[in-house]
Write a protein that holds these residues in place. Structure first.
Motif, PDB file in Angstrom:
ATOM      1  N   LEU A 138     -25.902  14.339  -8.968  1.00  0.00           N
ATOM      2  CA  LEU A 138     -25.449  15.645  -8.503  1.00  0.00           C
ATOM      3  C   LEU A 138     -24.277  16.161  -9.322  1.00  0.00           C
ATOM      4  O   LEU A 138     -24.130  17.375  -9.511  1.00  0.00           O
ATOM      5  CB  LEU A 138     -25.073  15.567  -7.023  1.00  0.00           C
ATOM      6  CG  LEU A 138     -26.240  15.395  -6.042  1.00  0.00           C
ATOM      7  CD1 LEU A 138     -25.711  15.229  -4.625  1.00  0.00           C
ATOM      8  CD2 LEU A 138     -27.195  16.582  -6.115  1.00  0.00           C
ATOM      9  N   LEU A 167     -25.533  18.272 -12.093  1.00  0.00           N
ATOM     10  CA  LEU A 167     -25.922  19.602 -11.632  1.00  0.00           C
ATOM     11  C   LEU A 167     -24.694  20.475 -11.400  1.00  0.00           C
ATOM     12  O   LEU A 167     -24.696  21.676 -11.716  1.00  0.00           O
ATOM     13  CB  LEU A 167     -26.732  19.506 -10.342  1.00  0.00           C
ATOM     14  CG  LEU A 167     -28.115  18.857 -10.434  1.00  0.00           C
ATOM     15  CD1 LEU A 167     -28.780  18.870  -9.064  1.00  0.00           C
ATOM     16  CD2 LEU A 167     -28.985  19.561 -11.459  1.00  0.00           C
ATOM     17  N   GLU A 168     -23.640  19.885 -10.870  1.00  0.00           N
ATOM     18  CA  GLU A 168     -22.419  20.648 -10.626  1.00  0.00           C
ATOM     19  C   GLU A 168     -21.783  21.103 -11.939  1.00  0.00           C
ATOM     20  O   GLU A 168     -21.272  22.229 -12.030  1.00  0.00           O
ATOM     21  CB  GLU A 168     -21.436  19.803  -9.817  1.00  0.00           C
ATOM     22  CG  GLU A 168     -21.902  19.567  -8.378  1.00  0.00           C
ATOM     23  CD  GLU A 168     -21.113  18.486  -7.664  1.00  0.00           C
ATOM     24  OE1 GLU A 168     -20.206  17.907  -8.299  1.00  0.00           O
ATOM     25  OE2 GLU A 168     -21.415  18.221  -6.483  1.00  0.00           O
ATOM     26  N   MET A 183     -26.025  26.161  -3.550  1.00  0.00           N
ATOM     27  CA  MET A 183     -25.626  24.770  -3.757  1.00  0.00           C
ATOM     28  C   MET A 183     -25.653  24.003  -2.435  1.00  0.00           C
ATOM     29  O   MET A 183     -25.436  24.590  -1.374  1.00  0.00           O
ATOM     30  CB  MET A 183     -24.225  24.728  -4.371  1.00  0.00           C
ATOM     31  CG  MET A 183     -24.129  25.371  -5.742  1.00  0.00           C
ATOM     32  SD  MET A 183     -24.965  24.437  -7.040  1.00  0.00           S
ATOM     33  CE  MET A 183     -23.762  23.120  -7.323  1.00  0.00           C
ATOM     34  N   PRO A 184     -25.857  22.669  -2.460  1.00  0.00           N
ATOM     35  CA  PRO A 184     -26.157  21.864  -3.645  1.00  0.00           C
ATOM     36  C   PRO A 184     -27.618  22.010  -4.057  1.00  0.00           C
ATOM     37  O   PRO A 184     -28.508  22.080  -3.211  1.00  0.00           O
ATOM     38  CB  PRO A 184     -25.847  20.443  -3.189  1.00  0.00           C
ATOM     39  CG  PRO A 184     -26.173  20.458  -1.729  1.00  0.00           C
ATOM     40  CD  PRO A 184     -25.787  21.840  -1.242  1.00  0.00           C
ATOM     41  N   PRO A 217     -31.170  20.673  -5.615  1.00  0.00           N
ATOM     42  CA  PRO A 217     -31.838  19.366  -5.551  1.00  0.00           C
ATOM     43  C   PRO A 217     -32.005  18.750  -6.930  1.00  0.00           C
ATOM     44  O   PRO A 217     -32.285  19.452  -7.908  1.00  0.00           O
ATOM     45  CB  PRO A 217     -33.189  19.690  -4.926  1.00  0.00           C
ATOM     46  CG  PRO A 217     -33.445  21.111  -5.310  1.00  0.00           C
ATOM     47  CD  PRO A 217     -32.105  21.780  -5.344  1.00  0.00           C
ATOM     48  N   LEU A 218     -31.863  17.436  -7.010  1.00  0.00           N
ATOM     49  CA  LEU A 218     -32.088  16.755  -8.273  1.00  0.00           C
ATOM     50  C   LEU A 218     -33.565  16.811  -8.691  1.00  0.00           C
ATOM     51  O   LEU A 218     -33.889  17.023  -9.845  1.00  0.00           O
ATOM     52  CB  LEU A 218     -31.662  15.289  -8.163  1.00  0.00           C
ATOM     53  CG  LEU A 218     -30.186  14.971  -8.340  1.00  0.00           C
ATOM     54  CD1 LEU A 218     -29.933  13.508  -8.011  1.00  0.00           C
ATOM     55  CD2 LEU A 218     -29.725  15.280  -9.758  1.00  0.00           C
ATOM     56  N   ARG A 223     -33.524  25.112 -11.553  1.00  0.00           N
ATOM     57  CA  ARG A 223     -33.368  24.649 -10.170  1.00  0.00           C
ATOM     58  C   ARG A 223     -32.757  25.744  -9.304  1.00  0.00           C
ATOM     59  O   ARG A 223     -33.141  25.918  -8.142  1.00  0.00           O
ATOM     60  CB  ARG A 223     -32.505  23.390 -10.142  1.00  0.00           C
ATOM     61  CG  ARG A 223     -33.206  22.131 -10.672  1.00  0.00           C
ATOM     62  CD  ARG A 223     -32.188  21.024 -10.885  1.00  0.00           C
ATOM     63  NE  ARG A 223     -32.781  19.700 -11.120  1.00  0.00           N
ATOM     64  CZ  ARG A 223     -33.204  19.265 -12.303  1.00  0.00           C
ATOM     65  NH1 ARG A 223     -33.128  20.054 -13.368  1.00  0.00           N
ATOM     66  NH2 ARG A 223     -33.709  18.038 -12.425  1.00  0.00           N
TER      67      ARG A 223
END
Length: 208
Positions: free
Chosen positions: A8, A11-12, A33-34, A36-37, A192
């Motif tokens: 994560l 992604l951040e 957010m968050p 998904p991976l 994403r």
């Protein structure tokens, strides 16, 4: 070699880049957010699932995948040894049966793809029957965790971009690549984000 998305935190980091370069993302992304991976193990199973998902809804793809699992149609050996009728009963079309058989018998060194540059992975995958750029990009993104894979031919991404940016029409692949240029080297995170926006706007998933 592109950046990898493994956690994560990756992604951040990508989201921070998107918000820094684009006021639209700065406004909309925090709400999504968050993200998904969506990571999955690399190898035949990941490309099998991507082929199954081609040009059908996520609901239909999930149903076919479930029937394939129940029928024991999972590994390369399973596919190579199965009767066509069994695969048709699982919901696979005749072309997809042919694609999966050919891929299963191609002897691909899946671990050997892990450290190749994105373009070389795409070249090796698209040389296989039934694998175009969309399928290769999905594999790069979700099986290999590549941070800049995008899948510009994805209709849900294009529709989400139209809605997010208030465009008059759905952008084609070339227009979507141009729109996404400032998002590099984190276009996989942007994808994403667009799929998440699509889910909110449309009330359904744009990617399985």
């Amino acid at each position: 070699m592109s950046r990898r998305i493994r956690a994560l935190a990756d992604l951040e980091e990508g989201a921070a880049h998107l918000m820094a370069v684009c006021p639209v993302w700065a406004r909309e992304l925090p709400v999504l957010m968050p993200l998904p991976l969506r990571l999955r193990p690399d190898g035949f199973a990941a490309i099998r699932d991507a082929v199954v998902s081609q040009q059908i809804s996520t609901h239909a793809a999930s149903a076919i995948a479930a029937r394939m699992a129940e029928a024991g149609l999972e590994s390369e050996a399973d596919i190579a040894g199965a009767a066509d009728e069994l695969m048709r009963e699982a919901g696979l079309s005749r072309p997809k049966i042919g694609y999966l058989r050919a891929i299963a018998g191609a002897g691909i060194d899946w671990p050997g793809l892990r450290d190749l540059p994105d373009d070389e992975v795409i070249g090796r995958l698209t040389a296989l029957p039934g694998i175009g750029r969309w399928t290769a990009d999905i594999y790069l993104k979700f099986a290999l965790g590549r941070a800049d894979a995008f899948a510009s031919g994805d209709l849900a991404l294009a529709e989400a971009a139209r809605l997010l940016y208030g465009l008059t029409g759905r952008p084609g692949p070339a227009a979507l690549v141009e729109l996404a240029a400032p998002w590099r080297p984190w276009r996989s995170v942007a994808a994403r984000g667009l799929w998440a926006y699509y889910r909110v706007a449309k009330g359904r998933e744009g990617i399985r």
